[in-house]
Design an enzyme around this catalytic site. Structure first.
Site, PDB file in Angstrom:
ATOM      1  N   HIS A  85       0.832  -1.215   0.000  1.00 29.56           N
ATOM      2  CA  HIS A  85       0.000   0.000   0.000  1.00 29.56           C
ATOM      3  C   HIS A  85       0.866   1.264   0.000  1.00 29.56           C
ATOM      4  CE1 HIS A  85      -3.868  -2.128   0.920  1.00 29.56           C
ATOM      5  NE2 HIS A  85      -3.048  -2.981   1.503  1.00 29.56           N
ATOM      6  N   ASN A 158     -10.146  -2.863   3.026  1.00 30.16           N
ATOM      7  CA  ASN A 158      -9.928  -2.856   1.575  1.00 30.16           C
ATOM      8  C   ASN A 158     -11.247  -2.640   0.850  1.00 30.16           C
ATOM      9  OD1 ASN A 158      -7.140  -3.279   1.574  1.00 30.16           O
ATOM     10  ND2 ASN A 158      -7.329  -5.518   1.461  1.00 30.16           N
ATOM     11  N   ARG A 368      -2.122  -9.289  12.166  1.00 28.95           N
ATOM     12  CA  ARG A 368      -2.049  -7.863  11.819  1.00 28.95           C
ATOM     13  C   ARG A 368      -1.853  -7.003  13.056  1.00 28.95           C
ATOM     14  NH1 ARG A 368      -7.002  -5.968   8.342  1.00 28.95           N
ATOM     15  NH2 ARG A 368      -5.599  -4.278   7.765  1.00 28.95           N
ATOM     16  N   TYR A 372       1.419  -4.086  12.211  1.00 28.80           N
ATOM     17  CA  TYR A 372       1.326  -2.662  11.883  1.00 28.80           C
ATOM     18  C   TYR A 372       2.081  -1.804  12.891  1.00 28.80           C
ATOM     19  CZ  TYR A 372      -2.163  -3.870   8.377  1.00 28.80           C
ATOM     20  OH  TYR A 372      -2.804  -4.408   7.292  1.00 28.80           O
TER      21      TYR A 372
HETATM   22 FE1  HDD Z   1      -2.182  -4.823   5.680  1.00 24.97          FE
HETATM   23  C1  HDD Z   1      -0.781  -1.778   5.232  1.00 24.97           C
HETATM   24  C2  HDD Z   1      -5.220  -3.582   4.575  1.00 24.97           C
HETATM   25  C3  HDD Z   1      -3.565  -7.947   5.908  1.00 24.97           C
HETATM   26  C4  HDD Z   1       0.637  -5.932   7.132  1.00 24.97           C
HETATM   27  N1  HDD Z   1      -2.856  -3.033   5.001  1.00 24.97           N
HETATM   28  C5  HDD Z   1      -2.122  -1.899   4.908  1.00 24.97           C
HETATM   29  C6  HDD Z   1      -2.943  -0.832   4.418  1.00 24.97           C
HETATM   30  C7  HDD Z   1      -4.187  -1.350   4.232  1.00 24.97           C
HETATM   31  C8  HDD Z   1      -4.139  -2.729   4.609  1.00 24.97           C
HETATM   32  C9  HDD Z   1      -5.397  -0.604   3.722  1.00 24.97           C
HETATM   33  C10 HDD Z   1      -2.475   0.578   4.155  1.00 24.97           C
HETATM   34  C11 HDD Z   1      -2.646   1.447   5.367  1.00 24.97           C
HETATM   35  C12 HDD Z   1      -2.224   2.863   5.022  1.00 24.97           C
HETATM   36  O1  HDD Z   1      -2.904   3.467   4.168  1.00 24.97           O
HETATM   37  O2  HDD Z   1      -1.257   3.337   5.604  1.00 24.97           O
HETATM   38  N2  HDD Z   1      -3.997  -5.622   5.237  1.00 24.97           N
HETATM   39  C13 HDD Z   1      -5.132  -4.938   4.896  1.00 24.97           C
HETATM   40  C14 HDD Z   1      -6.261  -5.831   4.925  1.00 24.97           C
HETATM   41  C15 HDD Z   1      -5.794  -7.052   5.291  1.00 24.97           C
HETATM   42  C16 HDD Z   1      -4.371  -6.924   5.506  1.00 24.97           C
HETATM   43  C17 HDD Z   1      -7.687  -5.425   4.614  1.00 24.97           C
HETATM   44  C18 HDD Z   1      -6.539  -8.340   5.494  1.00 24.97           C
HETATM   45  C19 HDD Z   1      -7.770  -8.405   5.782  1.00 24.97           C
HETATM   46  N3  HDD Z   1      -1.567  -6.615   6.359  1.00 24.97           N
HETATM   47  C20 HDD Z   1      -2.288  -7.774   6.398  1.00 24.97           C
HETATM   48  C21 HDD Z   1      -1.523  -8.811   7.056  1.00 24.97           C
HETATM   49  C22 HDD Z   1      -0.327  -8.235   7.418  1.00 24.97           C
HETATM   50  C23 HDD Z   1      -0.378  -6.863   6.963  1.00 24.97           C
HETATM   51  C24 HDD Z   1      -2.001 -10.222   7.300  1.00 24.97           C
HETATM   52  C25 HDD Z   1       0.842  -8.809   8.130  1.00 24.97           C
HETATM   53  C26 HDD Z   1       0.849  -9.892   8.857  1.00 24.97           C
HETATM   54  N4  HDD Z   1      -0.367  -4.016   6.023  1.00 24.97           N
HETATM   55  C27 HDD Z   1       0.640  -4.658   6.682  1.00 24.97           C
HETATM   56  C28 HDD Z   1       1.842  -3.778   6.904  1.00 24.97           C
HETATM   57  C29 HDD Z   1       1.358  -2.407   6.363  1.00 24.97           C
HETATM   58  C30 HDD Z   1      -0.015  -2.737   5.805  1.00 24.97           C
HETATM   59  C31 HDD Z   1       3.119  -4.301   6.379  1.00 24.97           C
HETATM   60  C32 HDD Z   1       2.276  -1.659   5.393  1.00 24.97           C
HETATM   61  C33 HDD Z   1       2.346  -0.260   5.909  1.00 24.97           C
HETATM   62  C34 HDD Z   1       1.628  -0.265   7.167  1.00 24.97           C
HETATM   63  O3  HDD Z   1       1.153  -1.506   7.419  1.00 24.97           O
HETATM   64  O4  HDD Z   1       1.458   0.673   7.891  1.00 24.97           O
HETATM   65  O5  HDD Z   1       2.159  -3.741   8.238  1.00 24.97           O
END
Ligand code: HDD
Length: 695
Positions: A85, A158, A368, A372
């Site tokens: 993202h 999402n 999650r 985050y």
């Molecule tokens: Fe995630 C970012 C949505 C599963 C780890 N995720 C991130 C963002 C969204 C989502 C919208 C962007 C947030 C922003 O605008 O800053 N992610 C989801 C949804 C998931 C999901 C709807 C499942 C239902 N995510 C998920 C899992 C993991 C992550 C299972 C890790 C185990 N997601 C992350 C992250 C991010 C992220 C790596 C990247 C930047 C951040 O978090 O802040 O930690």
């Protein structure tokens, strides 16, 4: 707070009221007119054009602290982009409760009708880098931070209500496979490559989300025209501590709309920022994007009655099974002031919940909750990322957490531990935990420690089949074509074949269509843990079945040239505005052109304003101009692409030579200028078989 430095012409500061340092307010970056340029340490700068040199042609001196500080700061301006993202757009606004639910939740933002809570929302693509494009086929992030008076609640969802995997331990594998390939660094922002489809073919649990991503949901027309989903099952907890399950849904006021694939691919060249610009311009124009917040509330008994597990994030509960109750609306009414401060530094945490909202045991959600918080330290560099203004709660917060890198707060007194008895001596004893604070809903937990997926997570195909069967014919064709396109970019034959064998488990006709589209034989179905069953069709899953016939939020491109009928252009523009749309005039030259009646300056030049940028087009041309434009590939492409992208085309009589050259055949979407505002509320799906071979 004195947030600007008043300086006289000599650069002397009036620091009269500016409190700085211990216990005082922190000096902010000066803004506004007539500011004196200073270094970061407040020293006025006399020359910002020339470095300090020994002689006017001599070497630069190391003592030039003005130069060194400026270059030093510049060298460090970037922070790590989000691992997923990375590319996103933000807007501020508010959530308003319309139907309070104190019986279900003690969350204060849901307590009274009319209560408003400030929010910031970030929409994003998943796979591409921060500088990539807005319109690839991808899932879109829809993350909302509610600055409630009980702390921040982040609903990090999402535009698709299911996820690719069931357990967070697979997330790094999923993301590694979809991002650009590790050795070659491409493709950027695209799932159409070997490693992603390899992962998909080996992980049948991905199949449901793959179906959504390959559908028109993966290429939204606008962030304003997408649904949003919290995806996981959460809990609502009331004052008495009673918990119910809940799923959160955002429903766009404009309804759902999507691009067609060829259009979305072309838009990646015409306007990288198509969605960011659309959001920004709508808010600037006062056309504030709006969504309803709906909840599906259910108890354990209902959960037990479903043929799938509500803790499995690859499953939905159809709205036909548990109806949506709308409890509020969200309006986005303010653009950010600064992209870095409010977008790059914005940090969402699914672990940010407020009293009255709780987690379920969904293993994806549970993972999650750690990820985050952890990533923010790596991206923002400090455990004090919550002090960055966009992340800080808007309610008071107080605790004994101290120090750390980039600490900007200056706590007073010695009470940095708890409990303490300092107040008995008249000192400030600091904050204490309160019975009104966050309480986790009690839940009995027992079981062996083990690494095992529950049996109830084993059905990977019934819901993708339900999704497929719930689409219109066109929508099914789009899904089949999208998979053909993606697999045509896959180089390894065994991966394509394995995807086909998985698709057979979803629906044989789909698998057959994809195989034919690739000119491959249909392999046997892959072995599956559980065979698919036919669940009831859900009309709520189709975009086309839920289309809002409105011009609101839609843009109409009006092509004119020298000699065109200005009155007709003005009338059409007024009609479009009246109907809630946005007119945009286009001509071969952007300076003022002489028309039949007066002159007109176009909003955009033809070569830079292809019809891909608009929802419908109009041609207001003299016969002479249309004959001339019929020799211009940009003009012919403007019309033929509008037709191929199933858009309405309104025209006057003079435009006929251009229409003829573009091979336009009359249908319900081809109209005179008077009929365009109505015609432009639709896409003409019935035209599709004429313009491409539907897989
Ligand atoms: Fe995630 C970012 C949505 C599963 C780890 N995720 C991130 C963002 C969204 C989502 C919208 C962007 C947030 C922003 O605008 O800053 N992610 C989801 C949804 C998931 C999901 C709807 C499942 C239902 N995510 C998920 C899992 C993991 C992550 C299972 C890790 C185990 N997601 C992350 C992250 C991010 C992220 C790596 C990247 C930047 C951040 O978090 O802040 O930690």
């Amino acid at each position: 707070m004195a947030n600007s430095l008043d300086r006289d012409d000599a650069g002397n500061a009036d620091t009269g009221n500016a409190e700085t340092g211990n216990g005082g307010e922190t000096q902010q970056l000066a803004s506004g007119k007539d500011q004196v340029l200073t270094t970061n340490h407040g020293v006025p700068v006399s020359d910002n054009q020339n470095s300090l040199k020994a002689g006017d042609r001599g070497p630069t001196l190391l003592e030039d602290f003005v130069l060194r500080e400026k270059i030093f700061h510049f060298d460090h301006e970037r922070i790590p982009e989000r691992i997923v993202h990375a590319r996103g757009s933000v807007a501020h606004g508010y959530f308003e409760c319309t139907d309070p639910i104190p019986d279900l939740s003690r969350a204060s933002l849901f307590a009274e009708a009319g209560k408003r809570t400030p929010v910031i929302v970030r929409f994003s693509t998943v796979a591409g880098g921060a500088g990539s494009v807005d319109t690839p086929r991808d899932v879109r992030g829809f993350a909302t931070k509610f600055y409630t008076d009980q702390g921040n609640w982040d609903l990090v969802g999402n535009n698709i209500p299911v996820f690719f995997i069931q357990d967070a331990i697979k997330f790094p594998d999923l993301i590694h496979s979809v991002k650009m390939e590790a050795d070659r660094g491409f493709p950027q922002a695209a799932s159409a490559h070997d490693t992603f489809w390899d992962f998909v073919s080996l992980m049948p649990e991905t199949m449901h989300t793959v179906m959504w991503a390959m559908s028109d949901r993966g290429i939204p027309r606008s962030y304003r025209m997408m649904q949003g989903f919290g995806v996981h099952t959460f809990k609502l907890v009331n004052e008495a501590g009673q918990a119910q399950f809940v799923k959160f849904h955002w429903r766009p006021k404009l309804g759902m709309q999507s691009l067609v694939w060829d259009e979305s691919a072309k838009l990646q060249g015409a306007d990288n920022d198509f969605h960011r610009r659309d959001l920004w311009e709508a808010i600037e124009a006062g056309d504030h994007p709006e969504w309803e917040l709906g909840i599906q509330v259910f108890d354990q008994a209902l959960a037990d009655s479903l043929p799938y597990d509500v803790l499995d994030a690859t499953k939905i509960i159809p709205e036909e099974v548990v109806a949506l109750r709308v409890i509020g609306r969200m309006v986005l009414d303010r653009n950010p002031d600064n992209h870095f401060a409010e977008n790059e530094q914005l940090a969402f945490l699914p672990s940010n919940v407020v009293p009255g909202i709780d987690f379920s045991d969904d293993p994806l959600l549970q993972g999650r909750l750690f990820s985050y918080l952890d990533t923010q330290k790596s991206r923002l560099g400090t455990t004090n990322f919550h002090q960055i203004p966009v992340n800080a709660p808007k309610c008071p917060y107080a605790n004994m957490m101290r120090d750390g890198m980039m600490q900007t707060q200056v706590p007073e007194g010695r009470a940095n531990y708890e409990p303490n008895s300092l107040s008995e001596a008249g000192e400030d004893g600091g904050p204490r935990a309160s019975a009104r604070g966050y309480r986790t809903a009690p839940q009995r937990v027992e079981g062996e420690k083990l690494r095992q997926r529950a049996e109830s997570f084993a059905d990977h195909f019934s819901q993708p089949r339900m999704f497929w069967r719930s689409q219109t014919e066109n929508e099914q064709a789009h899904i089949a074509s999208a998979i053909v396109f993606e697999l045509s970019k896959v180089g390894l034959d065994h991966i394509r074949r394995r995807v086909l064998s998985q698709l057979r488990n979803v629906d044989d006709t789909l698998a057959q269509r994809v195989a034919e589209g690739l000119a491959l034989d249909l392999p046997d179905a892959a072995p599956s843990a559980q065979a698919a069953t036919d669940l009831d069709i859900s009309d709520a899953l189709s975009i086309q079945k839920n289309w809002h016939a409105t011009l609101q939020g839609r843009k109409v491109g009006i092509l004119f040239d020298a000699g065109s009928d200005n009155a007709a252009i003005q009338k059409l523009s007024d009609d479009i505005r009246q109907a809630g749309g946005t007119p945009f005039t286009i001509a071969p030259k952007v300076g003022g052109l002489k028309l039949q009646d007066g002159t007109l300056t176009a909003d955009g030049q033809l070569a830079g304003s292809p019809s891909w940028l608009f929802d419908a087009v109009a041609l207001v041309l003299t016969t002479d101009a249309a004959q001339k434009l019929a020799q211009d590939s940009a003009a012919v492409g403007f019309v033929s692409d509008a037709f191929a992208h199933l858009k309405a085309i309104g025209h006057d009589a003079g435009a006929q030579p251009l229409l003829d050259r573009a091979g336009i055949k009359a249908d319900a979407g081809i109209t005179d200028l008077a009929g365009l505002t109505k015609a432009a509320t639709q896409r003409y799906w019935a035209r599709e078989p004429q313009v491409r071979d539907l897989a």
